[in-house]
Design an enzyme around this catalytic site. Structure first.
Site, PDB file in Angstrom:
ATOM      1  N   ASP A   4       0.893  -1.154   0.000  1.00 48.24           N
ATOM      2  CA  ASP A   4       0.000   0.000   0.000  1.00 48.24           C
ATOM      3  C   ASP A   4       0.937   1.210   0.000  1.00 48.24           C
ATOM      4  O   ASP A   4       2.114   1.082   0.340  1.00 48.24           O
ATOM      5  CB  ASP A   4      -0.817  -0.105   1.303  1.00 48.24           C
ATOM      6  CG  ASP A   4      -1.482   1.172   1.691  1.00 48.24           C
ATOM      7  OD1 ASP A   4      -2.332   1.594   0.916  1.00 48.24           O
ATOM      8  OD2 ASP A   4      -1.178   1.724   2.761  1.00 48.24           O
ATOM      9  N   LYS A   5       0.462   2.368  -0.414  1.00 41.71           N
ATOM     10  CA  LYS A   5       1.384   3.510  -0.476  1.00 41.71           C
ATOM     11  C   LYS A   5       1.354   4.345   0.814  1.00 41.71           C
ATOM     12  O   LYS A   5       2.282   4.265   1.617  1.00 41.71           O
ATOM     13  CB  LYS A   5       1.074   4.395  -1.683  1.00 41.71           C
ATOM     14  CG  LYS A   5       2.004   5.605  -1.793  1.00 41.71           C
ATOM     15  CD  LYS A   5       1.652   6.467  -2.963  1.00 41.71           C
ATOM     16  CE  LYS A   5       0.431   7.321  -2.748  1.00 41.71           C
ATOM     17  NZ  LYS A   5       0.571   8.397  -1.770  1.00 41.71           N
ATOM     18  N   THR A   6       0.224   5.052   1.003  1.00 40.15           N
ATOM     19  CA  THR A   6       0.185   6.029   2.094  1.00 40.15           C
ATOM     20  C   THR A   6       0.251   5.340   3.459  1.00 40.15           C
ATOM     21  O   THR A   6      -0.552   4.460   3.745  1.00 40.15           O
ATOM     22  CB  THR A   6      -1.092   6.881   1.991  1.00 40.15           C
ATOM     23  OG1 THR A   6      -1.319   7.144   0.617  1.00 40.15           O
ATOM     24  CG2 THR A   6      -0.977   8.159   2.764  1.00 40.15           C
ATOM     25  N   PHE A  18     -15.096  10.018   6.343  1.00 40.37           N
ATOM     26  CA  PHE A  18     -14.340   9.601   5.161  1.00 40.37           C
ATOM     27  C   PHE A  18     -14.422   8.093   5.003  1.00 40.37           C
ATOM     28  O   PHE A  18     -14.328   7.350   5.967  1.00 40.37           O
ATOM     29  CB  PHE A  18     -12.871  10.025   5.308  1.00 40.37           C
ATOM     30  CG  PHE A  18     -11.998   9.414   4.252  1.00 40.37           C
ATOM     31  CD1 PHE A  18     -12.087   9.858   2.943  1.00 40.37           C
ATOM     32  CD2 PHE A  18     -11.150   8.369   4.548  1.00 40.37           C
ATOM     33  CE1 PHE A  18     -11.320   9.272   1.956  1.00 40.37           C
ATOM     34  CE2 PHE A  18     -10.378   7.783   3.572  1.00 40.37           C
ATOM     35  CZ  PHE A  18     -10.460   8.239   2.270  1.00 40.37           C
ATOM     36  N   ASP A  49      -4.568   6.328  -3.882  1.00 40.92           N
ATOM     37  CA  ASP A  49      -4.212   7.688  -4.300  1.00 40.92           C
ATOM     38  C   ASP A  49      -4.190   7.816  -5.820  1.00 40.92           C
ATOM     39  O   ASP A  49      -4.314   6.835  -6.553  1.00 40.92           O
ATOM     40  CB  ASP A  49      -2.836   8.048  -3.704  1.00 40.92           C
ATOM     41  CG  ASP A  49      -2.707   9.525  -3.422  1.00 40.92           C
ATOM     42  OD1 ASP A  49      -3.535  10.295  -3.961  1.00 40.92           O
ATOM     43  OD2 ASP A  49      -1.793   9.924  -2.677  1.00 40.92           O
ATOM     44  N   ASP A 100      -1.437  -0.621   5.927  1.00 38.02           N
ATOM     45  CA  ASP A 100      -1.561  -0.045   7.258  1.00 38.02           C
ATOM     46  C   ASP A 100      -2.975   0.346   7.609  1.00 38.02           C
ATOM     47  O   ASP A 100      -3.245   0.715   8.744  1.00 38.02           O
ATOM     48  CB  ASP A 100      -0.693   1.210   7.359  1.00 38.02           C
ATOM     49  CG  ASP A 100      -1.287   2.342   6.556  1.00 38.02           C
ATOM     50  OD1 ASP A 100      -1.739   2.081   5.428  1.00 38.02           O
ATOM     51  OD2 ASP A 100      -1.339   3.466   7.066  1.00 38.02           O
ATOM     52  N   ALA A 121      -7.472   0.671   7.074  1.00 36.88           N
ATOM     53  CA  ALA A 121      -8.722  -0.059   6.949  1.00 36.88           C
ATOM     54  C   ALA A 121      -8.991  -0.424   5.493  1.00 36.88           C
ATOM     55  O   ALA A 121      -9.638  -1.432   5.216  1.00 36.88           O
ATOM     56  CB  ALA A 121      -9.844   0.808   7.487  1.00 36.88           C
ATOM     57  N   ASN A 122      -8.471   0.379   4.544  1.00 36.57           N
ATOM     58  CA  ASN A 122      -8.769   0.079   3.143  1.00 36.57           C
ATOM     59  C   ASN A 122      -7.952  -1.107   2.609  1.00 36.57           C
ATOM     60  O   ASN A 122      -8.130  -1.522   1.475  1.00 36.57           O
ATOM     61  CB  ASN A 122      -8.578   1.327   2.250  1.00 36.57           C
ATOM     62  CG  ASN A 122      -7.150   1.793   2.187  1.00 36.57           C
ATOM     63  OD1 ASN A 122      -6.339   1.407   3.022  1.00 36.57           O
ATOM     64  ND2 ASN A 122      -6.813   2.615   1.223  1.00 36.57           N
ATOM     65  N   ASP A 123      -7.045  -1.633   3.425  1.00 31.92           N
ATOM     66  CA  ASP A 123      -6.226  -2.770   2.973  1.00 31.92           C
ATOM     67  C   ASP A 123      -6.695  -4.094   3.571  1.00 31.92           C
ATOM     68  O   ASP A 123      -6.144  -5.146   3.224  1.00 31.92           O
ATOM     69  CB  ASP A 123      -4.755  -2.566   3.368  1.00 31.92           C
ATOM     70  CG  ASP A 123      -4.213  -1.258   2.858  1.00 31.92           C
ATOM     71  OD1 ASP A 123      -4.413  -0.983   1.673  1.00 31.92           O
ATOM     72  OD2 ASP A 123      -3.615  -0.518   3.644  1.00 31.92           O
TER      73      ASP A 123
HETATM   74  N1  LIG Z   1      -9.431  12.269   5.506  1.00 27.74           N
HETATM   75  C1  LIG Z   1      -9.749  12.357   4.214  1.00 27.74           C
HETATM   76  N2  LIG Z   1     -10.752  13.149   3.825  1.00 27.74           N
HETATM   77  C2  LIG Z   1     -11.104  13.254   2.546  1.00 27.74           C
HETATM   78  N3  LIG Z   1     -10.488  12.633   1.540  1.00 27.74           N
HETATM   79  C3  LIG Z   1      -9.457  11.849   1.843  1.00 27.74           C
HETATM   80  C4  LIG Z   1      -9.034  11.660   3.201  1.00 27.74           C
HETATM   81  N4  LIG Z   1      -7.996  10.810   3.210  1.00 27.74           N
HETATM   82  C5  LIG Z   1      -7.792  10.475   1.919  1.00 27.74           C
HETATM   83  N5  LIG Z   1      -8.658  11.086   1.095  1.00 27.74           N
HETATM   84  C6  LIG Z   1      -8.796  10.956  -0.369  1.00 27.74           C
HETATM   85  O1  LIG Z   1      -9.297   9.653  -0.695  1.00 27.74           O
HETATM   86  C7  LIG Z   1      -8.370   8.963  -1.498  1.00 27.74           C
HETATM   87  C8  LIG Z   1      -8.387   7.508  -1.173  1.00 27.74           C
HETATM   88  O2  LIG Z   1      -7.952   7.330   0.151  1.00 27.74           O
HETATM   89  P1  LIG Z   1      -7.504   5.925   0.692  1.00 27.74           P
HETATM   90  O3  LIG Z   1      -7.342   6.053   2.155  1.00 27.74           O
HETATM   91  O4  LIG Z   1      -8.364   4.880   0.127  1.00 27.74           O
HETATM   92  O5  LIG Z   1      -6.112   5.685   0.003  1.00 27.74           O
HETATM   93  P2  LIG Z   1      -4.778   6.498   0.192  1.00 27.74           P
HETATM   94  O6  LIG Z   1      -4.628   6.863   1.613  1.00 27.74           O
HETATM   95  O7  LIG Z   1      -4.729   7.625  -0.804  1.00 27.74           O
HETATM   96  O8  LIG Z   1      -3.699   5.500  -0.328  1.00 27.74           O
HETATM   97  P3  LIG Z   1      -3.261   4.068   0.204  1.00 27.74           P
HETATM   98  O9  LIG Z   1      -4.270   3.114  -0.357  1.00 27.74           O
HETATM   99  O10 LIG Z   1      -1.924   3.924  -0.397  1.00 27.74           O
HETATM  100  O11 LIG Z   1      -3.256   4.116   1.702  1.00 27.74           O
HETATM  101  C9  LIG Z   1      -7.042   9.640  -1.211  1.00 27.74           C
HETATM  102  O12 LIG Z   1      -6.152   9.507  -2.269  1.00 27.74           O
HETATM  103  C10 LIG Z   1      -7.443  11.088  -1.003  1.00 27.74           C
HETATM  104  O13 LIG Z   1      -7.567  11.746  -2.251  1.00 27.74           O
END
Ligand SMILES: Nc1ncnc2c1ncn2[C@@H]1O[C@H](COP(=O)(O)OP(=O)(O)OP(=O)(O)O)[C@@H](O)[C@H]1O
Length: 925
Positions: A257-259, A378, A500, A612, A614-616
């Protein structure tokens, strides 16, 4: 036999102890002794009872303490709200807010209505409601049926995983049974010929079965896993499914995962680009520098899920950075944190004193503030969040949304979007920035409190006005680059699966060297072909020359979630060819991450996934080796949890996995050889009217093989990952030929020793008789030589490199091997008469004939020669590449066995890229 069982139970205990400890910790970690429940009472309605938590039953009304607690069951919130740490569930420790559901006709479903549900084992940090009122939750599940129960069940009864080794060991046992059957037939023939009675024949033949098929074999397979698990624990990597440690040794594709995984958890604000009347203004580095009355600043101040716990602002790090940059203040109603709950006096945000003068003062001299009436938190599926707010003095409510720019764009009116929206977005994303977009919607004056509570988010997330971008910097973790390099050096390809933006993902992939600077990236896109009515696959080369020769150059494909869905729907046959060449998967939703992992597995990869958040969760569960970077010791999210907050844990896991796999193989081969050596000794002795004594058998089984088998497993993993992978199959020519050679060598050495004895002029063979003799030269020679053989074989299979530490580091093994060799030599050459008698070996006093003593001394040369030959077979044949190539040639192995290897070799995508049909273009920088 009894000794074999002993080994088995020792090892079994070792494994189950580690498992039991983990289970014990897990169960204890959320054990609450008592809980308060409200139960109906005919006289006064409901009364509170303090009951042991084991007495809670579904339907009970649980009172959640204001100061928080560990949830003893799964329950739906009925009143108030709770701030919960769900790291046990998701691996993510960012607190989440749980609210009571609003009245609606919807039927409750745990899977869908997670935001109303408090899960067993999660930690309630705070519960909030009106002063003096109870925060109540209705119990829906208890015990094993709860979410935590699921985790405990998964530890107690891990889902069966297909490991080649286990299948092979079954085949091997079958092979040993066939040998045993042969031995039994020979035994029956031998004793029948000697005229032994039936009972005696049965006892002797059954002896053969217990010797050839060792009951300790299954233990041999688990002991190395137990050692690895405890070493991993010291590294703060916890495991709920130990058999997967062996799988980690075979990882062929590492997904990340990235972030928060490749990059830091926290983000820094780079700039803010407001958009006014469909035009971007100049970027500002701080939110407080922008006109504080602008809607963008208001959106940044309100659109978050932050709360104060113990005086500290808690929530998503992105939200904290965003809110702090506005220099606004958050005020939650109620004096005490735990009473910050009032539907009519919601959370409010207000500008700080310096900026307050820019705003109108309300009636009764109330300073300007915005109340957050409702929040749609979110979610990775929505990729955005929305709040409904009300400004002081404004009769109309306003909705603010923030999220992924592509998503926000789809909510906004066309005229509010700047023309250079995409150009501006790609300028920042291609530099690796994380871009968040904002929008707002003024709601009609008829939209009141009641509507705000009932409305669906889709009603708000449309016809919005675009407000601008917030550019965040999310730097790489320092460990990321070296770990990616280590994995590439070990020929393990890496893949990024992120929610992302694709350009941000590409930039981060380049930065961390997942994709090297000279390796071209090709975007896979879908364009609707009106003639065909189905989307057409097109390729776009990013920042490079489109005339590259893709046959010669290593290239990487990148795609987003939308393309992935279309590929699955319309190009399912092409998908495997694309997958093996893809490195970046961006804007992937949680279920798409899971689908991707499953696809990789379908084409033969052993996949690891490190994440790291919940989305994973789905992907972590689906992967062969899913590692959740979390503070929790065990989470439902993944079979492995690592408190090491970076991806270096995967290197430790692969090293341990390889060590454990190689050790399991070594122990398996050792146990098999030990049986075969004993089988051979027993048959030789039966043939010559002798047998092994009970003490001798006990000494071999209990002392020699147990101590050696247990200490072989003690050897730790190598320090460095090698590109060479351990063998995954036990029943393959490369493993079996050296093993059979070793068996033949052992048999040959035993026969040679008997032959040497028979050539002695003083030797008188045992006369035929009904009963076997133990104290005789035949027995002494075979017992001594075979005992050395057990040590020799352990020595051969305890070798360290390339997957384990060198043998020298295995102190306990060396101590056991040296002590046993010394004791045996002493017993054979110099033991006092009493001890020789105890072991039933021939005793030679000093005044014995010289020939006999010479024979005794020179016989020791045989084990020495055996050691040299056995080491030669292992080092010069079994481990050599020439042997592997020779076998491939011999068995005419032309094609690789794994599907992904065939696909990689075919490189079909290179052909597509060279064909004009696929419309390869150069993308804008
Ligand atoms: N707290 C937040 N509020 C609103 N939008 C958000 C928030 N956090 C992330 N995002 C948006 O939602 C997108 C998807 O978030 P998600 O958490 O699924 O993945 P990520 O954090 O970008 O990447 P990864 O999957 O690598 O963790 C993000 O790229 C960002 O544009």
């Amino acid at each position: 036999m009894c000794a074999d069982f002993n080994i088995f139970f020792c090892c079994y205990n070792l494994v189950s102890n580690t498992k039991n400890k983990a289970l014990h910790n897990l169960v204890k970690s959320s054990k609450t002794d008592s809980a308060k429940v409200l139960r109906p009472n005919i006289i006064s309605g409901f009364t509170g009872h303090d009951i042991p938590s084991r007495d809670i039953v579904p339907g009970d009304l649980l009172v959640i303490p204001r100061s928080g607690c560990l949830m003893p069951c799964d329950a739906v919130l009925i009143t108030g709200n709770c701030i919960v740490n769900e790291s046990m569930l998701t691996g993510e420790s960012t607190p989440v807010t749980k609210t009571a559901p609003h009245t609606s006709s919807e039927i409750y479903d745990t899977g869908i209505h997670k935001r109303y549900t408090l899960f067993c084992g999660t930690s309630i940090l705070q519960a909030r409601y009106y002063e003096g009122e109870f925060v109540l939750a209705r119990v829906i599940k208890t015990g094993f049926t709860t979410m935590k129960g699921e985790l405990v069940k998964s530890m107690l009864f891990p889902a069966p995983i297909k490991i080649q080794f286990y299948k092979d060991s079954a085949k091997f046992l079958l092979f040993l049974s066939i040998i045993a059957a042969g031995g039994m037939a020979y035994c029956t023939y031998l004793y029948h010929k000697r005229g032994a009675d039936l009972e005696y024949i049965i006892i002797r033949t059954l002896d053969i079965v217990t010797i050839v098929v060792p009951p300790a074999l299954p233990a041999a397979m688990t002991i190395s896993i137990a050692y690895s698990q405890s070493r991993l624990k010291h590294l703060n990597i916890f495991c709920t499914s130990p058999p997967r440690i062996n799988l980690a040794g075979k990882i062929k594709l590492a997904c990340f995962d990235k972030t928060g995984t490749l990059t830091e958890d926290g983000v820094q604000l780079n700039s803010i680009i407001p958009s006014v009347d469909g035009k971007f203004s100049n970027p500002e580095t701080h939110a407080f520098k922008i006109d504080s009355t602008s809607s963008l600043v208001k959106a940044m101040a309100t659109c978050h899920s932050l709360t104060r716990i113990m005086g500290q602002l808690k929530g998503d790090s992105l939200d904290i950075t965003m809110f702090e940059s506005t220099k606004w203040e958050i005020e939650e109603p109620g004096e005490k944190e735990s009473t910050r709950y009032d539907m009519l006096a919601p959370v409010i945000v207000k500008p700080n004193q310096n900026n307050a003068s820019n705003f109108e003062i309300g009636e009764d001299n109330i300073p300007y503030c915005i109340g957050i009436i409702r929040e749609f938190p979110f979610s990775s599926v929505q990729q955005c969040m929305t709040v409904i707010c009300r400004e002081l003095n404004d009769p109309c409510m306003i909705a603010f949304t923030k999220g992924a720019p592509e998503r926000i764009k789809s909510f906004c009116r066309e005229e509010s979007l700047p023309q250079d929206f995409h150009l501006c977005l790609s300028t920042y994303t291609s530099q690796g920035f994380r871009v968040i977009a904002f929008s707002c919607k003024k709601l009609s004056s008829k939209f009141k409190w009641k509507e705000a509570q009932k409305t669906k988010r889709e009603v708000l997330e449309c016809d919005m006005t675009f407000l601008g971008f917030m550019i965040m910097q999310n730097s790489l973790k320092p460990e990321t680059i070296p770990v990616i390099r280590t994995l590439h050096d070990a020929s393990i390809p890496t893949v990024m699966i992120t929610g992302d933006n694709i350009m941000t993902a590409i930039c981060v992939a380049r930065e961390c060297n997942m994709i090297k600077a000279d390796e071209p990236i090709v975007l896979v896109n879908m364009e609707l072909d009106n003639d065909l009515g189905i989307p057409k696959m097109i390729f776009e080369v990013v920042d490079d020359d489109p005339d590259i020769n893709f046959y010669d150059k290593k290239y990487h494909l990148a795609m987003d979630g939308k393309t992935w869905d279309k590929l699955r729907e319309y190009y399912a046959d092409y998908l495997p060819h694309i997958l093996v060449k893809s490195t970046i998967f961006a804007r992937f939703q949680p279920d798409q991450k899971t689908q991707l992992i499953n696809y990789f597995q379908k084409i033969g990869y052993i996949v690891s996934m490190v994440g790291d958040g919940a989305n994973d969760c789905g992907a972590l569960k689906a992967a062969h080796v899913g590692v959740s970077l979390s503070q929790a010791e065990a989470s439902v999210a993944a079979p492995f949890t690592s408190s090491i907050p970076n991806i270096s844990c995967i290197v430790h896991l692969i090293l341990e996995g390889r060590c454990s796999l190689v050790t399991s193989f070594a122990l398996f081969k050792y146990m098999a050889l030990y049986s075969l050596i004993q089988f051979c000794s027993v048959l030789i002795l039966y043939t010559f009217h002798s047998m092994l004594g009970n003490i001798q058998l006990l000494f071999i089984d209990l002392i020699i093989t147990t101590s050696l088998a247990v200490t072989i497993g003690h050897q730790g993993p190598a320090n460095k990952l090698q590109s060479e992978r351990p063998m995954g199959s036990l029943v393959c020519a490369r493993n079996l030929i050296p093993l059979i050679t070793q068996v033949l060598l052992c048999i040959a050495v035993q026969f040679c020793s008997y032959y040497y004895l028979s050539t002695q002029s003083w030797f008188v063979p045992l006369p035929p008789g009904k009963e076997e003799v133990i104290l005789c030269w035949e027995n002494t020679v075979i017992f001594m030589v075979s005992s050395y053989q057990y040590i020799i074989m352990a020595f051969v299979y305890a070798k360290g490199k390339p997957f384990r530490k060198t043998l020298i580091t295995n102190f306990w093994f060396l101590l056991s091997a040296i002590s046993l060799t010394s004791f045996l030599t002493w017993l054979y050459l110099k033991a006092p008469e009493g001890l020789a008698k105890f072991f039933e070996v021939m005793y030679l006093p000093h005044n014995h004939p010289r020939e006999q003593r010479l024979f005794r001394d020179t016989l020791l040369l045989l084990p020495l020669l055996h050691l040299l030959l056995a080491l030669f077979i292992e080092a010069q044949i079994a481990d050599r590449k020439w042997f592997k190539k020779f076998l491939q040639f011999l068995f005419m192995k032309r094609k690789p066995k794994n599907k992904y290897k065939i696909l990689l070799k075919e490189n079909v995508v290179a052909r597509w890229l060279a064909s004009p049909e696929f419309n390869v273009t150069l993308s804008v920088d």
